[in-house]
Motif scaffolding. Structure first.
Motif, PDB file in Angstrom:
ATOM      1  N   GLU A   5      97.760 -38.415  53.167  1.00 29.61           N
ATOM      2  CA  GLU A   5      96.464 -39.099  53.276  1.00 29.61           C
ATOM      3  C   GLU A   5      95.538 -38.587  52.175  1.00 29.61           C
ATOM      4  O   GLU A   5      95.532 -37.414  51.844  1.00 29.61           O
ATOM      5  N   LYS A   6      94.735 -39.480  51.595  1.00 35.78           N
ATOM      6  CA  LYS A   6      93.780 -39.095  50.563  1.00 35.78           C
ATOM      7  C   LYS A   6      92.650 -38.289  51.177  1.00 35.78           C
ATOM      8  O   LYS A   6      92.236 -38.543  52.295  1.00 35.78           O
ATOM      9  N   GLU A   7      92.168 -37.278  50.413  1.00 30.17           N
ATOM     10  CA  GLU A   7      91.020 -36.502  50.870  1.00 30.17           C
ATOM     11  C   GLU A   7      89.787 -37.390  50.845  1.00 30.17           C
ATOM     12  O   GLU A   7      89.565 -38.145  49.920  1.00 30.17           O
ATOM     13  N   SER A   8      88.968 -37.274  51.889  1.00 30.96           N
ATOM     14  CA  SER A   8      87.782 -38.117  51.928  1.00 30.96           C
ATOM     15  C   SER A   8      86.497 -37.317  52.002  1.00 30.96           C
ATOM     16  O   SER A   8      85.431 -37.855  51.766  1.00 30.96           O
ATOM     17  N   GLY A   9      86.567 -36.054  52.328  1.00 27.52           N
ATOM     18  CA  GLY A   9      85.366 -35.224  52.427  1.00 27.52           C
ATOM     19  C   GLY A   9      84.911 -34.737  51.065  1.00 27.52           C
ATOM     20  O   GLY A   9      85.518 -35.028  50.035  1.00 27.52           O
ATOM     21  N   PRO A  10      83.826 -33.971  51.056  1.00 22.83           N
ATOM     22  CA  PRO A  10      83.354 -33.425  49.778  1.00 22.83           C
ATOM     23  C   PRO A  10      84.342 -32.398  49.232  1.00 22.83           C
ATOM     24  O   PRO A  10      85.040 -31.719  49.987  1.00 22.83           O
ATOM     25  N   ILE A  11      84.395 -32.316  47.929  1.00 23.01           N
ATOM     26  CA  ILE A  11      85.301 -31.385  47.270  1.00 23.01           C
ATOM     27  C   ILE A  11      84.756 -29.962  47.447  1.00 23.01           C
ATOM     28  O   ILE A  11      83.552 -29.749  47.489  1.00 23.01           O
ATOM     29  N   SER A  12      85.655 -28.986  47.577  1.00 24.12           N
ATOM     30  CA  SER A  12      85.230 -27.607  47.808  1.00 24.12           C
ATOM     31  C   SER A  12      84.576 -27.034  46.546  1.00 24.12           C
ATOM     32  O   SER A  12      84.769 -27.533  45.439  1.00 24.12           O
ATOM     33  N   LEU A  13      83.819 -25.957  46.727  1.00 29.12           N
ATOM     34  CA  LEU A  13      83.076 -25.359  45.622  1.00 29.12           C
ATOM     35  C   LEU A  13      84.006 -24.820  44.553  1.00 29.12           C
ATOM     36  O   LEU A  13      83.791 -25.059  43.360  1.00 29.12           O
ATOM     37  N   HIS A  14      85.057 -24.103  44.934  1.00 31.01           N
ATOM     38  CA  HIS A  14      85.938 -23.526  43.915  1.00 31.01           C
ATOM     39  C   HIS A  14      86.697 -24.599  43.141  1.00 31.01           C
ATOM     40  O   HIS A  14      86.926 -24.463  41.947  1.00 31.01           O
ATOM     41  N   VAL A  17      84.052 -26.188  40.685  1.00 37.99           N
ATOM     42  CA  VAL A  17      83.758 -25.290  39.555  1.00 37.99           C
ATOM     43  C   VAL A  17      84.934 -25.275  38.589  1.00 37.99           C
ATOM     44  O   VAL A  17      84.746 -25.330  37.364  1.00 37.99           O
ATOM     45  N   LEU A  18      86.149 -25.211  39.116  1.00 38.48           N
ATOM     46  CA  LEU A  18      87.332 -25.227  38.250  1.00 38.48           C
ATOM     47  C   LEU A  18      87.418 -26.534  37.467  1.00 38.48           C
ATOM     48  O   LEU A  18      87.688 -26.524  36.253  1.00 38.48           O
ATOM     49  N   LEU A  19      87.154 -27.658  38.120  1.00 43.48           N
ATOM     50  CA  LEU A  19      87.185 -28.952  37.429  1.00 43.48           C
ATOM     51  C   LEU A  19      86.096 -29.029  36.367  1.00 43.48           C
ATOM     52  O   LEU A  19      86.325 -29.546  35.266  1.00 43.48           O
ATOM     53  N   LEU A  47      90.884 -39.100  31.454  1.00 44.82           N
ATOM     54  CA  LEU A  47      92.286 -39.087  31.868  1.00 44.82           C
ATOM     55  C   LEU A  47      92.640 -37.787  32.572  1.00 44.82           C
ATOM     56  O   LEU A  47      93.414 -37.780  33.538  1.00 44.82           O
ATOM     57  N   ILE A  48      92.095 -36.670  32.090  1.00 46.77           N
ATOM     58  CA  ILE A  48      92.342 -35.379  32.731  1.00 46.77           C
ATOM     59  C   ILE A  48      91.798 -35.388  34.159  1.00 46.77           C
ATOM     60  O   ILE A  48      92.445 -34.902  35.089  1.00 46.77           O
TER      61      ILE A  48
END
Length: 91
Positions: A5-14, A17-19, A47-48
């Motif tokens: 299943e695709k993630e639907s919540g907010p992305i985590s802090l770490h 920051v990494l992205l 693309l990345i």
């Protein structure tokens, strides 16, 4: 065989920051080290981000909608600045 299943919540802090570090590094590498134009650097960075969404199983449509909404919210201010600049330029 059903996929994850695709993630639907907010992305985590770490992860965010990494992205952000990956995005900044890729724009720096493409534009400064490889001497690509800024449009090419931003396109390859897009693309990345797309491949990041595939690897982390994050919903690409949600990312794309958020990016377009962010651009649209800043567009009014940019158009006002352009109009004021043209008015001052013709004075």
């Amino acid at each position: 065989m059903k996929g994850k299943e695709k993630e639907s919540g907010p992305i985590s802090l770490h992860r965010s920051v990494l992205l952000l570090i990956i995005i900044a590094a890729s724009i720096l590498v493409f534009s400064q080290i490889l001497k690509a134009s800024l449009g090419v650097a931003l396109g390859l960075t897009w693309l990345i981000v797309y491949f990041w969404c595939l690897v982390t199983n994050y919903d690409w449509d949600k990312v794309q909608t958020g990016a377009f909404d962010a651009v649209l919210s800043g567009m009014a201010a940019i158009l006002i600045l352009l109009a004021v600049g043209m008015l001052i330029g013709t004075w």
